[in-house]
Design a protein around this motif. Structure first.
Motif, PDB file in Angstrom:
ATOM      1  N   ARG A   1      -5.282  -4.976 -10.120  1.00  0.00           N
ATOM      2  CA  ARG A   1      -5.019  -5.038  -8.452  1.00  0.00           C
ATOM      3  C   ARG A   1      -5.058  -6.602  -8.315  1.00  0.00           C
ATOM      4  O   ARG A   1      -6.110  -7.304  -8.971  1.00  0.00           O
TER       5      ARG A   1
ATOM      6  N   SER B   1      -8.575   2.726  -3.512  1.00  0.00           N
ATOM      7  CA  SER B   1      -8.219   3.960  -4.133  1.00  0.00           C
ATOM      8  C   SER B   1      -8.327   3.660  -5.726  1.00  0.00           C
ATOM      9  O   SER B   1      -8.214   2.824  -6.356  1.00  0.00           O
TER      10      SER B   1
ATOM     11  N   THR C   1     -13.474 -11.557   7.157  1.00  0.00           N
ATOM     12  CA  THR C   1     -13.587  -9.984   7.660  1.00  0.00           C
ATOM     13  C   THR C   1     -13.993  -9.107   6.317  1.00  0.00           C
ATOM     14  O   THR C   1     -13.657  -9.252   5.306  1.00  0.00           O
TER      15      THR C   1
ATOM     16  N   GLY D   1      -3.036  -5.489   1.609  1.00  0.00           N
ATOM     17  CA  GLY D   1      -2.929  -4.401   0.892  1.00  0.00           C
ATOM     18  C   GLY D   1      -1.185  -3.575   1.038  1.00  0.00           C
ATOM     19  O   GLY D   1      -0.498  -3.503   0.384  1.00  0.00           O
TER      20      GLY D   1
ATOM     21  N   ARG E   1      -3.172   0.443   9.324  1.00  0.00           N
ATOM     22  CA  ARG E   1      -2.722   1.427   8.518  1.00  0.00           C
ATOM     23  C   ARG E   1      -3.046   2.806   9.213  1.00  0.00           C
ATOM     24  O   ARG E   1      -4.035   2.990   9.319  1.00  0.00           O
TER      25      ARG E   1
HETATM   26  P1  AMP Z   1      -7.144   0.846  -0.764  1.00  0.00           P
HETATM   27  O1  AMP Z   1      -8.626   1.466  -0.300  1.00  0.00           O
HETATM   28  O2  AMP Z   1      -6.985   1.091  -2.282  1.00  0.00           O
HETATM   29  O3  AMP Z   1      -6.209   1.935  -0.017  1.00  0.00           O
HETATM   30  O4  AMP Z   1      -7.180  -0.430  -0.144  1.00  0.00           O
HETATM   31  C1  AMP Z   1      -7.979  -0.954   0.917  1.00  0.00           C
HETATM   32  C2  AMP Z   1      -6.865  -1.451   2.019  1.00  0.00           C
HETATM   33  O5  AMP Z   1      -8.012  -1.871   3.124  1.00  0.00           O
HETATM   34  C3  AMP Z   1      -5.991  -2.340   1.567  1.00  0.00           C
HETATM   35  O6  AMP Z   1      -4.750  -1.985   2.257  1.00  0.00           O
HETATM   36  C4  AMP Z   1      -6.242  -3.625   2.143  1.00  0.00           C
HETATM   37  O7  AMP Z   1      -5.658  -4.391   2.268  1.00  0.00           O
HETATM   38  C5  AMP Z   1      -7.169  -3.160   3.446  1.00  0.00           C
HETATM   39  N1  AMP Z   1      -8.081  -4.079   3.707  1.00  0.00           N
HETATM   40  C6  AMP Z   1      -9.533  -4.342   3.107  1.00  0.00           C
HETATM   41  N2  AMP Z   1     -10.212  -5.232   3.752  1.00  0.00           N
HETATM   42  C7  AMP Z   1      -9.517  -5.786   4.537  1.00  0.00           C
HETATM   43  C8  AMP Z   1      -9.757  -6.965   5.402  1.00  0.00           C
HETATM   44  N3  AMP Z   1     -11.087  -7.565   5.625  1.00  0.00           N
HETATM   45  N4  AMP Z   1      -8.725  -7.446   6.371  1.00  0.00           N
HETATM   46  C9  AMP Z   1      -7.505  -6.535   6.269  1.00  0.00           C
HETATM   47  N5  AMP Z   1      -7.326  -5.462   5.798  1.00  0.00           N
HETATM   48  C10 AMP Z   1      -8.119  -5.068   4.744  1.00  0.00           C
END
Ligand code: AMP
Ligand code: MG
Length: 345
Positions: free
Chosen positions: A61, A145, A119, A232, A197
């Motif tokens: 990642r 994930s 954040t 992400g 999301r």
């Molecule tokens: P996943 O759990 O694999 O779906 O990935 C976590 C998701 O949360 C990803 O899309 C990240 O970009 C998003 N994410 C995690 N921390 C932050 C943050 N501080 N600000 C914005 N998005 C976040």
């Protein structure tokens, strides 16, 4: 590395022993994949920068794509970030559950976990096994994930094994994920919520407590100079190796199109149960993924993985409706298709 595999069963004492062992692995800096109600997560101690680094390595990642921290109680959020009124309203209504909230981080959360951001993303999962693991670990668990980066998220322990065998310390098998798509992510702002999301907590549910702004990246491809609010969302995500193309049309035009396309080619269609009957008369492999939004969400990632197993040249699907959890299905499938949509007149 040998990956230990634990299947949760009816023997409560044995399950407790699994969780004790899994908690010990997390505390000592290792990686454990575990079931949640959304998808399987790949967990590490969220307070340990080196442990978080291992997640990025195991997944392949990019390091600017932050992780979600999983907590055991609503109040625990205050230990790791600065909460606000909207957080507490959201928590009261939707936690535990498939909702992730972005808040300003406290110093104890390393930048490795937040991809360099100030954040942090926080979630309290509803899944009993996920909660048992967080409690056994005694620390918050950073977990994205449990798929290799770029692959569809895993909704069974078998999917995790396919992607992570030999790369992580342990997999806990708790059966199929209930929802099957990743959590809804929101960022509280002054007087409104930013939806970063879509997921199991739907736009309609959020609008009952606050005005909501939908990030453009959810439904549209961004230009090169635009950035999504969730880092992400910019990556080619949720995608199988097989090319996926979405078709915007009524059922009759779709059937005519597939009849033509499947004449000399090995193609698949991913369709609802009701659309399936007519499509079975074509030469396409017919993969059904449900008869309502919730079952489509539950089955989508498994079907995307199946498309690869069948070695099809291309997979076609019709654009889903955008209401309820349908918006989350729409978001994941349009990303799997690299935003390629063919409109049939
Ligand atoms: P996943 O759990 O694999 O779906 O990935 C976590 C998701 O949360 C990803 O899309 C990240 O970009 C998003 N994410 C995690 N921390 C932050 C943050 N501080 N600000 C914005 N998005 C976040
Ligand atoms: Mg992911």
């Amino acid at each position: 590395m040998i990956t230990e595999y634990f299947k949760i069963g009816n023997n409560i004492l044995q399950n407790q022993e699994y969780f004790r062992r899994a908690g010990e692995i997390i505390r000592s800096g290792g990686l454990v994949a575990f079931p949640t109600e959304t998808v399987y997560g790949l967990g590490a101690n969220a307070l340990d920068s080196d442990a978080a680094k291992k997640i990025y390595e195991a997944k392949g990642r990019p390091s600017d794509n932050p992780l979600i921290i999983h907590i055991a109680k609503v109040e625990d959020a205050d230990k790791y970030c600065y909460t606000n009124d909207l957080y507490h309203i959201l928590a009261q209504k939707f936690m535990p559950g498939p909702l992730t909230v972005i808040l300003p981080k406290r110093d104890c959360i390393p930048y490795t976990v937040t991809g360099g951001l100030d954040t942090v993303a926080v979630r309290l999962p509803a899944d009993q096994n996920a909660r048992a693991l967080i409690e056994a670990a005694g620390v918050p668990i950073a977990a994205p994930s449990a798929n290799r980066s770029g692959k569809p998220s895993p909704t069974t322990a078998k999917h995790v094994l396919e992607d992570m065998n030999g790369r992580i310390d342990m997999i806990i098998d708790g059966g199929e994920s209930d929802i099957g798509l990743e959590s809804t992510i929101v960022k509280p702002e002054d007087g409104y919520l930013n939806l970063l999301r879509p997921g199991g907590i739907t736009l309609e549910m959020l609008e009952e407590i606050s005005p909501v702004k939908i990030d453009k990246a959810i439904t549209q491809k961004l230009n090169k100079n635009e950035r999504p609010l969730a880092p992400g969302m910019k990556y080619r995500h949720y995608a199988p190796d097989t090319k996926v193309v979405l078709i915007d049309s009524d059922l009759n035009s779709f059937i005519k199109f597939i009849t033509e396309q499947s004449k000399n080619r090995n193609i698949a269609v991913i369709v609802s149960n009701t659309d399936a009957e007519e499509l079975k008369k074509t030469n396409a492999a017919v993969l059904t993924y449900g008869d309502d939004d919730a079952t489509e969400a539950h089955n989508l990632f498994a079907r995307l993985r199946e498309v690869d197993e069948r070695k099809c040249e291309i997979a076609y699907a019709r654009l889903p409706e955008k209401s309820g959890i349908g918006l989350a299905v729409y978001n994941r499938i349009i990303k799997a298709a690299g935003y390629e949509v063919i409109k049939l007149s």
